[in-house]
Scaffold this motif. Structure first.
Motif, PDB file in Angstrom:
ATOM      1  N   GLU A 161       0.830  -1.204   0.000  1.00  0.00           N
ATOM      2  CA  GLU A 161       0.000   0.000   0.000  1.00  0.00           C
ATOM      3  C   GLU A 161       0.864   1.254   0.000  1.00  0.00           C
ATOM      4  OE1 GLU A 161      -3.930  -1.915   2.250  1.00  0.00           O
ATOM      5  OE2 GLU A 161      -2.410  -0.843   3.407  1.00  0.00           O
ATOM      6  N   THR A 187      -6.572  -4.928  -9.059  1.00  0.00           N
ATOM      7  CA  THR A 187      -5.924  -5.028  -7.748  1.00  0.00           C
ATOM      8  C   THR A 187      -5.498  -3.657  -7.254  1.00  0.00           C
ATOM      9  OG1 THR A 187      -5.112  -7.264  -8.216  1.00  0.00           O
ATOM     10  CG2 THR A 187      -3.981  -6.036  -6.480  1.00  0.00           C
ATOM     11  N   TYR A 191      -6.722  -1.820  -3.863  1.00  0.00           N
ATOM     12  CA  TYR A 191      -5.774  -1.290  -2.884  1.00  0.00           C
ATOM     13  C   TYR A 191      -6.076   0.187  -2.601  1.00  0.00           C
ATOM     14  CZ  TYR A 191      -2.327  -5.057  -2.208  1.00  0.00           C
ATOM     15  OH  TYR A 191      -1.686  -6.208  -1.823  1.00  0.00           O
TER      16      TYR A 191
END
Length: 228
Positions: A161, A187, A191
Motif C-alpha cells: 500500500e 488489484t 488497494y
C-alpha cells in the motif's frame, strides 16, 4: 451501460466525439451542452454517469462547471478535455473534483478507457501533464494547505500500500502503477479503495497531496514484509 454527456462550445467536436462513442455498445450518449449553464440543466434532467467537458466554454467555463456539478451531483464523474495544458486549469479542475484531465489529441481508445476508469472510481491524467500535476502537488506541499491524517492509521498501511501511495504521489495512473508494480489494474483499484478508507481521505487527489506533503514520495519502503 455508461451514460455519457459531452460539453463543448464547438458543435463539430460534440458530434464527432458522439459518433465515435456511440459505436460502443456499453456507452449511451445523452444530449450535450455548449456551456456550463446548459450542461447543469441537462445533468438535472438526464443524470449522466460521466461528463466529457471542455475547459474553455462561454458563459460558464469548464472549471466553474466542474465545481458546480461536484457540489450538486457528487456522483457524476468529470473528464476535462482541452487543447490547453495551463497550470491554472490543471490545478483548478482537479481541485474541484475532476476525475480525469486529457488533452484533445488523445486517441479514441484512450478516451474510451478513461471513461471506464473514472466510471469505476479511478482517475485518468494524460501522461503529457502528469509531471505538471506532480509539480503542482509539490508547490501545494509548501503552502498552508495541509491534508490531515490520523497518525494511528499510518500503522495499518502495508508495504504494498505504501508503494501504491508513493506512485500516486508521483502522479501515475492506475494503469501505470499496475505495470510498475506488476499488479492488475483491478488489484490497484482495490488497494486504492482500502488505502483511502484506512487514512480517512476522500479521493485520489487528497492522497497524492498528502503523499507529497508528508514525504512519502521520497520514503524508502522496506521489502521485509511481503505477506500483504
Amino acid at each position: 451501460m455508461i451514460k455519457v454527456m459531452i460539453a463543448d462550445d464547438q458543435t463539430l467536436i460534440r458530434e464527432s466525439l458522439g459518433i465515435v462513442l456511440q459505436a460502443h455498445d456499453d456507452i449511451q450518449l445523452l444530449p450535450g451542452a455548449e456551456n456550463g449553464f446548459e450542461l447543469l440543466e441537462n445533468i438535472k434532467k438526464e443524470k449522466p454517469d460521466v461528463v466529457l467537458m471542455d475547459i474553455r466554454m462561454p458563459k460558464m467555463d469548464g472549471v466553474m462547471a466542474t465545481k458546480e456539478i461536484k457540489t450538486k451531483y457528487p456522483d457524476v464523474k468529470i473528464i476535462i478535455l482541452t487543447t490547453f495544458d495551463d497550470d491554472e486549469f490543471v490545478f483548478s479542475a482537479l481541485k474541484y473534483g475532476a476525475s480525469g484531465y486529457l488533452l484533445k489529441g488523445v486517441s479514441m481508445d484512450e478516451l474510451y478507457e478513461a471513461i471506464h476508469t473514472v466510471n469505476n472510481g479511478g482517475a485518468m491524467i494524460n501522461p503529457d501533464i502528469a509531471t505538471k500535476v506532480f509539480k503542482l502537488f509539490s508547490q501545494m506541499a509548501q503552502s498552508n494547505f495541509t491534508i490531515q491524517v490520523d497518525e494511528k492509521s499510518r500503522k495499518d498501511i502495508t508495504p504494498t500500500e505504501w508503494r501504491i501511495i508513493q506512485q500516486i504521489g508521483y502522479g501515475l495512473s492506475n494503469k501505470e502503477i499496475s505495470a510498475k508494480l506488476y499488479l492488475s489494474e483491478g488489484t490497484v483499484r482495490n488497494y486504492l479503495s482500502t488505502i483511502l478508507s484506512k487514512l480517512g481521505l476522500r479521493d485520489r487527489t487528497q492522497l497524492a497531496i498528502w503523499a507529497v506533503q508528508t514525504g512519502v514520495t521520497t520514503m524508502v519502503i522496506d521489502d521485509v514484509d511481503r505477506k500483504d
